[in-house]
Design an enzyme around this catalytic site. Sequence first.
Site, PDB file in Angstrom:
ATOM      1  N   SER A  66       2.352   2.772 -11.073  1.00  0.00           N
ATOM      2  CA  SER A  66       1.603   2.209 -12.196  1.00  0.00           C
ATOM      3  C   SER A  66       2.526   1.734 -13.311  1.00  0.00           C
ATOM      4  O   SER A  66       3.641   2.227 -13.468  1.00  0.00           O
ATOM      5  CB  SER A  66       0.645   3.250 -12.764  1.00  0.00           C
ATOM      6  OG  SER A  66      -0.169   3.795 -11.755  1.00  0.00           O
TER       7      SER A  66
HETATM    8  N1  SAH Z   1       0.050   7.111 -10.027  1.00  0.00           N
HETATM    9  C1  SAH Z   1       0.690   6.474  -8.909  1.00  0.00           C
HETATM   10  C2  SAH Z   1      -0.101   5.270  -8.504  1.00  0.00           C
HETATM   11  C3  SAH Z   1      -0.027   4.973  -7.074  1.00  0.00           C
HETATM   12  S1  SAH Z   1      -1.097   3.686  -6.525  1.00  0.00           S
HETATM   13  C4  SAH Z   1       2.102   6.083  -9.306  1.00  0.00           C
HETATM   14  O1  SAH Z   1       2.347   5.923 -10.508  1.00  0.00           O
HETATM   15  O2  SAH Z   1       2.939   5.934  -8.433  1.00  0.00           O
HETATM   16  C5  SAH Z   1      -2.553   4.583  -6.055  1.00  0.00           C
HETATM   17  C6  SAH Z   1      -2.396   5.573  -4.925  1.00  0.00           C
HETATM   18  O3  SAH Z   1      -3.697   6.039  -4.598  1.00  0.00           O
HETATM   19  C7  SAH Z   1      -1.805   5.014  -3.650  1.00  0.00           C
HETATM   20  O4  SAH Z   1      -0.670   5.738  -3.287  1.00  0.00           O
HETATM   21  C8  SAH Z   1      -2.940   5.188  -2.624  1.00  0.00           C
HETATM   22  O5  SAH Z   1      -2.483   5.506  -1.324  1.00  0.00           O
HETATM   23  C9  SAH Z   1      -3.725   6.331  -3.227  1.00  0.00           C
HETATM   24  N2  SAH Z   1      -5.119   6.428  -2.776  1.00  0.00           N
HETATM   25  C10 SAH Z   1      -6.026   5.436  -2.582  1.00  0.00           C
HETATM   26  N3  SAH Z   1      -7.208   5.938  -2.187  1.00  0.00           N
HETATM   27  C11 SAH Z   1      -7.056   7.292  -2.111  1.00  0.00           C
HETATM   28  C12 SAH Z   1      -7.913   8.371  -1.745  1.00  0.00           C
HETATM   29  N4  SAH Z   1      -9.178   8.181  -1.345  1.00  0.00           N
HETATM   30  N5  SAH Z   1      -7.407   9.626  -1.784  1.00  0.00           N
HETATM   31  C13 SAH Z   1      -6.136   9.856  -2.173  1.00  0.00           C
HETATM   32  N6  SAH Z   1      -5.270   8.881  -2.516  1.00  0.00           N
HETATM   33  C14 SAH Z   1      -5.723   7.609  -2.489  1.00  0.00           C
END
Ligand code: SAH
Length: 211
Positions: A60
Amino acid sequence: MTSERTRTRLIQRIRQQGIQSTTVLERIGQVPRHLFVDEAIASRAYEDSSLPIGNSQTISQPYIVARMTEALLASGPVKQVLEIGTGSGYQTAILAPLVQRIYTIERIGSLLRQARQRFQQLQLKNIRTRHGDGARGWSDYAPFDGILLTAAPSEIPAALLEQLRPGGRMILPVGPPEQQTLQCLTRTAEGYEQQTLEPVRFVPMLTGISR
Ligand code: SAH
């Protein structure tokens, strides 16, 4: 690239965009974001932008991480937090020392393994991780004072609404890719109050798990 000056510039930029919490701004200055991305793009780690982390996912944008953290903590100390979408672990690492314990769920196993290594390297010990589908929450540790989603569902999953403690807050993006907004939802004695914070763009929340 990882110099004091580059990080100070990032904090200034985030402050100019309206983040006021000194606790949050300090934490953004402390966490080495270059450790959360691939070495090939590490030189861009202190830009205020989201960056690819593999598996079509992104780390993010620092401003949004700051905004969500500030919103989560705005009503006072928060003990137990559930995070859905560990990804690189950056948001988790920013929040960890500001709360008692974080439970974080990621559906992609390879991302979660890398995030766990980073938590160890940074000696963040109050984080519990789980490879699973976050839409179901984590009932073993519910209810939570705070719930944070870093992937956008089209509708708020019912299990997450149930696992929020009365008085607790959920900060989440909701909606289809082109029309998402960041929402702050508070559970009251009677129900839920919802406040729209700003337009955002997150990856979609998906169902099931993947290796
Ligand atoms: N806060 C993280 C953002 C990653 S992007 C950072 O700063 O790196 C969002 C993440 O949510 C991705 O890794 C994706 O795989 C995960 N995601 C999407 N749907 C999900 C679900 N149902 N359960 C768990 N994780 C999920």
